[in-house]
Each structure stands twice: as C-alpha cells, then as structure tokens.
Design a protein around this motif. Structure first.
Motif, short mmCIF file in Angstrom:
data_model
loop_
_atom_site.label_atom_id
_atom_site.label_comp_id
_atom_site.label_asym_id
_atom_site.label_seq_id
_atom_site.Cartn_x
_atom_site.Cartn_y
_atom_site.Cartn_z
N GLN A 4 59.60 -46.16 39.52
CA GLN A 4 60.49 -45.58 38.52
C GLN A 4 60.55 -46.44 37.26
O GLN A 4 60.47 -45.94 36.15
CB GLN A 4 61.91 -45.38 39.09
CG GLN A 4 62.83 -44.64 38.17
CD GLN A 4 62.33 -43.23 37.84
OE1 GLN A 4 61.99 -42.46 38.73
NE2 GLN A 4 62.27 -42.90 36.56
N GLN B 71 61.59 -48.09 43.39
CA GLN B 71 62.24 -48.51 42.14
C GLN B 71 61.22 -49.08 41.15
O GLN B 71 61.35 -48.89 39.95
CB GLN B 71 63.36 -49.52 42.43
CG GLN B 71 64.50 -48.96 43.25
CD GLN B 71 65.17 -47.77 42.59
OE1 GLN B 71 65.19 -47.60 41.39
NE2 GLN B 71 65.74 -46.91 43.44
N LEU C 132 65.41 -55.92 38.52
CA LEU C 132 65.60 -54.47 38.59
C LEU C 132 67.07 -54.12 38.81
O LEU C 132 67.60 -53.20 38.18
CB LEU C 132 64.74 -53.86 39.70
CG LEU C 132 63.23 -53.76 39.41
CD1 LEU C 132 62.47 -53.41 40.67
CD2 LEU C 132 62.95 -52.77 38.31
N TYR D 112 68.71 -50.56 38.42
CA TYR D 112 67.97 -49.94 39.52
C TYR D 112 68.60 -50.50 40.80
O TYR D 112 68.70 -51.71 40.97
CB TYR D 112 66.49 -50.30 39.45
CG TYR D 112 65.82 -49.75 38.21
CD1 TYR D 112 65.14 -48.56 38.25
CD2 TYR D 112 65.88 -50.44 37.01
CE1 TYR D 112 64.52 -48.04 37.12
CE2 TYR D 112 65.28 -49.94 35.87
CZ TYR D 112 64.61 -48.75 35.92
OH TYR D 112 64.01 -48.24 34.80
N GLU E 118 61.72 -49.14 49.49
CA GLU E 118 62.80 -49.03 48.50
C GLU E 118 62.40 -49.73 47.20
O GLU E 118 62.57 -49.19 46.10
CB GLU E 118 64.08 -49.64 49.07
CG GLU E 118 65.26 -49.63 48.15
CD GLU E 118 66.47 -50.37 48.72
OE1 GLU E 118 67.52 -50.31 48.08
OE2 GLU E 118 66.35 -51.00 49.79
N THR E 119 61.85 -50.93 47.33
CA THR E 119 61.43 -51.69 46.15
C THR E 119 60.28 -50.98 45.44
O THR E 119 60.27 -50.88 44.21
CB THR E 119 61.02 -53.12 46.55
OG1 THR E 119 62.13 -53.74 47.22
CG2 THR E 119 60.63 -53.94 45.34
N LEU F 289 68.75 -51.56 44.46
CA LEU F 289 67.95 -51.87 45.64
C LEU F 289 68.43 -53.17 46.27
O LEU F 289 69.11 -53.97 45.63
CB LEU F 289 66.46 -51.95 45.32
CG LEU F 289 65.97 -53.05 44.40
CD1 LEU F 289 64.58 -53.44 44.81
CD2 LEU F 289 65.93 -52.56 42.97
#
Length: 121
Positions: free
Chosen positions: A89, A86, A66, A71, A82-83, A73
C-alpha cells in the motif's frame, strides 16, 4: 557441485521473495540488493531494486516508520503478510508500484515522509 548448491541457496529465497506477478528474473546483486524484473498482468515490464534479505532490525525500522505514517501494523521485525500488505500500500501510495516488499526506493521514501511529518509537527 558446491557452486550449484550455493546458487540454489541464494537464488531460491530471492525467487520466493520477489514473486509479484506473472514473470520475474534476476540480474545482479548490489550491496544487499537484487534487481528483479517483473511483468505485471497488463504486460508492463519493470526492473526494481529490492532488498535481498532484510534483517530483523531493518524490518522493525520499516514497521515503525509505517506506523508513524499511519499504516497500522504490528512491530515484530518479521516481514509477515501484514507488513507486506502495508508495504504494498505504501509503495503504491508514493508511486513506486504495487510491490509487497522493500524496494531500495521504499527506504528512501519512508525516511523522507517521516522527516517531513516530524517537521510539520
């Protein structure tokens, strides 16, 4: 009695892991994956194949991929908020839906996108 405890220990984490929307049910396990039926807020039903219990190494690999794709993170190996944000998304960006967890197709799409980006560099 032991079987009931085993089922509780197996399915309770799955229920927490697969919570996305209003309604979720489970079907079968398939080599570390579980099939979750989710119903979104508009009433659309969809079965998705998700990773049952991702390992730290698996989560770390996904975080690295990611990040490679832009992305932002932390690479901790922990499937933290947080992970998940993402992942949600990324899944949405590639047309898999707005799911904040690792789908079977998420892994494949991440791998393809990273290879495509490597080839273009």
């Amino acid at each position: 009695m032991k079987k009931r405890w085993l089922l509780l220990l197996v399915f309770f984490p799955c229920m927490l892991f697969c919570q996305v929307s209003q309604s979720i049910s489970f079907d079968t396990f398939d080599n570390g994956y579980v099939f979750c039926e989710s119903v979104d807020l508009e009433g659309n039903t969809k079965w998705v194949k998700t990773v049952l219990s991702p390992s730290k190494a698996q989560v770390l690999q996904i975080q690295k991929q990611l990040n490679y794709l832009g992305y932002n993170l932390s690479e901790t190996g922990i499937l933290d908020d947080e992970t998940k944000k993402q992942l949600e998304q990324f899944n949405f960006d590639v047309g898999l839906g707005k799911y904040p967890y690792i789908l079977f197709k998420t892994e494949k799409k991440l791998k393809r996108k990273c290879l495509k980006k490597q080839r273009s560099n």
